[in-house]
Design an enzyme around this catalytic site. Structure first.
Site, PDB file in Angstrom:
ATOM      1  N   ASP A  31       0.859  -1.193   0.000  1.00  0.00           N
ATOM      2  CA  ASP A  31       0.000   0.000   0.000  1.00  0.00           C
ATOM      3  C   ASP A  31       0.892   1.239   0.000  1.00  0.00           C
ATOM      4  O   ASP A  31       1.896   1.303   0.714  1.00  0.00           O
ATOM      5  CB  ASP A  31      -0.904  -0.016   1.238  1.00  0.00           C
ATOM      6  CG  ASP A  31      -2.041   0.981   1.119  1.00  0.00           C
ATOM      7  OD1 ASP A  31      -3.194   0.548   0.988  1.00  0.00           O
ATOM      8  OD2 ASP A  31      -1.771   2.201   1.146  1.00  0.00           O
ATOM      9  N   ILE A  32       0.513   2.239  -0.791  1.00  0.00           N
ATOM     10  CA  ILE A  32       1.346   3.447  -0.935  1.00  0.00           C
ATOM     11  C   ILE A  32       1.338   4.298   0.340  1.00  0.00           C
ATOM     12  O   ILE A  32       2.259   5.096   0.560  1.00  0.00           O
ATOM     13  CB  ILE A  32       0.869   4.274  -2.159  1.00  0.00           C
ATOM     14  CG1 ILE A  32       1.977   5.175  -2.677  1.00  0.00           C
ATOM     15  CG2 ILE A  32      -0.390   5.072  -1.842  1.00  0.00           C
ATOM     16  CD1 ILE A  32       1.693   5.787  -4.037  1.00  0.00           C
ATOM     17  N   ASN A  88     -12.875  -3.205   2.137  1.00  0.00           N
ATOM     18  CA  ASN A  88     -13.800  -2.082   2.274  1.00  0.00           C
ATOM     19  C   ASN A  88     -14.753  -2.054   1.084  1.00  0.00           C
ATOM     20  O   ASN A  88     -14.311  -2.250  -0.061  1.00  0.00           O
ATOM     21  CB  ASN A  88     -13.022  -0.764   2.351  1.00  0.00           C
ATOM     22  CG  ASN A  88     -12.130  -0.699   3.580  1.00  0.00           C
ATOM     23  OD1 ASN A  88     -12.542  -1.102   4.663  1.00  0.00           O
ATOM     24  ND2 ASN A  88     -10.913  -0.221   3.410  1.00  0.00           N
ATOM     25  N   VAL A  97     -10.704   2.954  -3.784  1.00  0.00           N
ATOM     26  CA  VAL A  97     -10.308   2.445  -5.100  1.00  0.00           C
ATOM     27  C   VAL A  97     -11.298   1.337  -5.480  1.00  0.00           C
ATOM     28  O   VAL A  97     -11.421   0.339  -4.763  1.00  0.00           O
ATOM     29  CB  VAL A  97      -8.869   1.906  -5.083  1.00  0.00           C
ATOM     30  CG1 VAL A  97      -8.518   1.320  -6.448  1.00  0.00           C
ATOM     31  CG2 VAL A  97      -7.882   3.004  -4.705  1.00  0.00           C
ATOM     32  N   HIS A 101      -9.991  -5.267  -3.523  1.00  0.00           N
ATOM     33  CA  HIS A 101      -8.668  -5.517  -2.932  1.00  0.00           C
ATOM     34  C   HIS A 101      -8.830  -5.923  -1.487  1.00  0.00           C
ATOM     35  O   HIS A 101      -9.709  -5.439  -0.781  1.00  0.00           O
ATOM     36  CB  HIS A 101      -7.764  -4.291  -3.055  1.00  0.00           C
ATOM     37  CG  HIS A 101      -8.373  -3.016  -2.554  1.00  0.00           C
ATOM     38  ND1 HIS A 101      -9.275  -2.282  -3.306  1.00  0.00           N
ATOM     39  CD2 HIS A 101      -8.225  -2.346  -1.390  1.00  0.00           C
ATOM     40  CE1 HIS A 101      -9.641  -1.222  -2.620  1.00  0.00           C
ATOM     41  NE2 HIS A 101      -9.034  -1.240  -1.443  1.00  0.00           N
ATOM     42  N   HIS A 103      -6.854  -5.891   2.029  1.00  0.00           N
ATOM     43  CA  HIS A 103      -5.722  -5.346   2.783  1.00  0.00           C
ATOM     44  C   HIS A 103      -5.165  -6.429   3.718  1.00  0.00           C
ATOM     45  O   HIS A 103      -5.935  -7.136   4.374  1.00  0.00           O
ATOM     46  CB  HIS A 103      -6.160  -4.183   3.679  1.00  0.00           C
ATOM     47  CG  HIS A 103      -6.681  -2.966   2.970  1.00  0.00           C
ATOM     48  ND1 HIS A 103      -5.954  -1.808   2.854  1.00  0.00           N
ATOM     49  CD2 HIS A 103      -7.867  -2.723   2.358  1.00  0.00           C
ATOM     50  CE1 HIS A 103      -6.662  -0.889   2.217  1.00  0.00           C
ATOM     51  NE2 HIS A 103      -7.838  -1.420   1.902  1.00  0.00           N
TER      52      HIS A 103
HETATM   53  P1  5GP Z   1      -9.640   1.379   0.118  1.00  0.00           P
HETATM   54  O1  5GP Z   1      -9.933   2.559   1.012  1.00  0.00           O
HETATM   55  O2  5GP Z   1     -10.245   1.548  -1.267  1.00  0.00           O
HETATM   56  O3  5GP Z   1      -9.984   0.067   0.752  1.00  0.00           O
HETATM   57  O4  5GP Z   1      -8.068   1.335  -0.015  1.00  0.00           O
HETATM   58  C1  5GP Z   1      -7.366   1.808  -1.116  1.00  0.00           C
HETATM   59  C2  5GP Z   1      -5.910   1.738  -0.736  1.00  0.00           C
HETATM   60  O5  5GP Z   1      -5.144   1.949  -1.898  1.00  0.00           O
HETATM   61  C3  5GP Z   1      -5.495   2.807   0.282  1.00  0.00           C
HETATM   62  O6  5GP Z   1      -5.006   2.171   1.461  1.00  0.00           O
HETATM   63  C4  5GP Z   1      -4.432   3.609  -0.458  1.00  0.00           C
HETATM   64  O7  5GP Z   1      -3.353   4.000   0.382  1.00  0.00           O
HETATM   65  C5  5GP Z   1      -3.977   2.659  -1.547  1.00  0.00           C
HETATM   66  N1  5GP Z   1      -3.506   3.329  -2.744  1.00  0.00           N
HETATM   67  C6  5GP Z   1      -4.068   4.413  -3.348  1.00  0.00           C
HETATM   68  N2  5GP Z   1      -3.360   4.758  -4.441  1.00  0.00           N
HETATM   69  C7  5GP Z   1      -2.336   3.863  -4.525  1.00  0.00           C
HETATM   70  C8  5GP Z   1      -1.258   3.707  -5.463  1.00  0.00           C
HETATM   71  O8  5GP Z   1      -1.105   4.445  -6.446  1.00  0.00           O
HETATM   72  N3  5GP Z   1      -0.386   2.676  -5.235  1.00  0.00           N
HETATM   73  C9  5GP Z   1      -0.531   1.843  -4.166  1.00  0.00           C
HETATM   74  N4  5GP Z   1       0.395   0.877  -4.028  1.00  0.00           N
HETATM   75  N5  5GP Z   1      -1.529   1.954  -3.270  1.00  0.00           N
HETATM   76  C10 5GP Z   1      -2.427   2.957  -3.452  1.00  0.00           C
END
Ligand code: 5GP
Ligand code: ZN
Length: 116
Positions: A31-32, A88, A97, A101, A103
């Site tokens: 995760d970034i 999520n 996103v 996915h 986590h």
């Molecule tokens: P969500 O809130 O959709 O469950 O999590 C999306 C995750 O994607 C977040 O934890 C966010 O930090 C990660 N993320 C967003 N943009 C990028 C990216 O460009 N690269 C990577 N590796 N992770 C990302």
């Protein structure tokens, strides 16, 4: 592959990442913005928008995703101490996103509930 999907671009290599694990069906990458010492995302390579988009036809693929998530946790060395897995879904679930996915959070006690 869905146009304008960030994680589809990570799968195709258009957006660079460290490929921690991959096979024909899944990809794991860091995760970034890590929320724990270990924070890795495991995704199906095929574009699936969210958990809510699943149907019966996706059962084998999702079984593979979950089993490979456990495999990645072992590769990361967090399996014995333990880790948190989170998916999520949509706005109230905190999904940002819209490519499914899972986590993996670990490397320290994550706590009883997720805080935001
Ligand atoms: P969500 O809130 O959709 O469950 O999590 C999306 C995750 O994607 C977040 O934890 C966010 O930090 C990660 N993320 C967003 N943009 C990028 C990216 O460009 N690269 C990577 N590796 N992770 C990302
Ligand atoms: Zn996608």
């Amino acid at each position: 592959m869905s146009d304008n999907c960030l994680f589809c671009k990570i799968v195709s290599g258009t957006v660079a990442t460290q490929r921690i694990y991959e096979d024909d069906g899944v990809l794991a990458f860091p995760d970034i913005a890590p929320q724990a010492p270990v924070h890795v995302l495991v995704i199906p390579k095929r574009h699936i928008a969210s958990l809510d988009a699943l149907s019966e036809a996706d059962r084998d693929e999702m079984g593979h995703l979950l089993e490979r998530t456990a495999h990645v946790a072992r590769l990361l060395g967090v399996h014995e101490a333990g880790y948190r897995t989170i998916i999520n879904t949509h706005s109230h679930g905190g999904q940002m996103v819209f490519h499914l996915h899972c986590h993996i959070l670990g490397g320290k006690p994550i706590g009883a509930m997720v805080s935001r």
